[in-house]
Design an enzyme around this catalytic site. Structure first.
Site, PDB file in Angstrom:
ATOM      1  N   TRP A 109       0.859  -1.169   0.000  1.00 36.15           N
ATOM      2  CA  TRP A 109       0.000   0.000   0.000  1.00 36.15           C
ATOM      3  C   TRP A 109       0.893   1.215   0.000  1.00 36.15           C
ATOM      4  CZ3 TRP A 109       1.088  -2.519   4.518  1.00 36.15           C
ATOM      5  CH2 TRP A 109       1.413  -1.768   5.628  1.00 36.15           C
ATOM      6  N   ASP A 128       4.776  -5.293   3.580  1.00 35.58           N
ATOM      7  CA  ASP A 128       4.788  -6.204   4.720  1.00 35.58           C
ATOM      8  C   ASP A 128       5.832  -7.278   4.479  1.00 35.58           C
ATOM      9  OD1 ASP A 128       2.818  -4.869   6.072  1.00 35.58           O
ATOM     10  OD2 ASP A 128       1.207  -6.236   5.504  1.00 35.58           O
TER      11      ASP A 128
END
Length: 182
Positions: A109, A128
């Site tokens: 993101w 992540d």
């Protein structure tokens, strides 16, 4: 050119007489749904496609290696304005790299963070790191400019490790992409 106009008119009239609006909409819908399985339709970079690029924006004033460790490991560090998770810099990695034994998610993101040192806004890509159990250190849940869940590429509450073989979340990196443009 007159012949082209007549040909176009006769072709369009012929199609209009032989088909209905519903059949045209059905055909267009089938084409769109079918192409979604073949073409990438999401605005994300895939690991296999080599979507990552180096913009050269990490010059001296932006280099996290030159910031002190306490600043980088703080949720108040300017790059962490949209982080939701554990900072990789506290978990054996750095601000931009995953710790050993974990792998970066191929999807991420983005956020736009304001650097107070130079007064500019920068585009930050949050990746992540996956494959190990949750780090548990330096938990940040900042939601600056977070968008609702239906704009998921600007939403930080999604488990972005779902694209990896091992979808266990470990920590999050903050990679500088470049200057944000208005």
């Amino acid at each position: 050119m007159r012949w082209l106009d007549k040909f176009g008119e006769s072709l369009s009239r012929s199609v209009a007489h032989k088909t209905s609006r519903r059949s045209v909409l059905r055909s267009v819908g089938k084409l769109m749904v079918g192409s979604a399985f073949v073409l990438p339709v999401l605005p994300v970079a895939r690991a296999a496609g080599g979507g990552g690029s180096s913009s050269g924006a990490d010059h001296i004033s932006l280099n996290p290696d030159l910031a002190n460790e306490d600043e980088v490991n703080s949720c108040d560090y300017w790059r962490h304005c949209a982080v939701d998770g554990f900072l990789c810099s506290c978990c054996g990695g750095t601000t931009t790299t995953c710790p050993p034994g974990s792998t970066p998610s191929p999807i991420s993101w983005i956020g736009t963070c304001h650097n107070p040192h130079d007064g500019k806004d920068y585009l930050i890509s949050y990746h992540d790191c996956c494959g190990k159990t949750a780090c548990g250190r330096c938990q940040c849940n900042t939601q600056t400019r977070e968008r609702p869940g239906y704009e998921f590429f600007l939403h930080n509450d999604v488990n972005w490790c779902m694209a990896n073989e091992n979808s266990t979340f470990h920590c999050t990196t903050s990679v500088l992409v470049g200057l944000a443009k208005n």
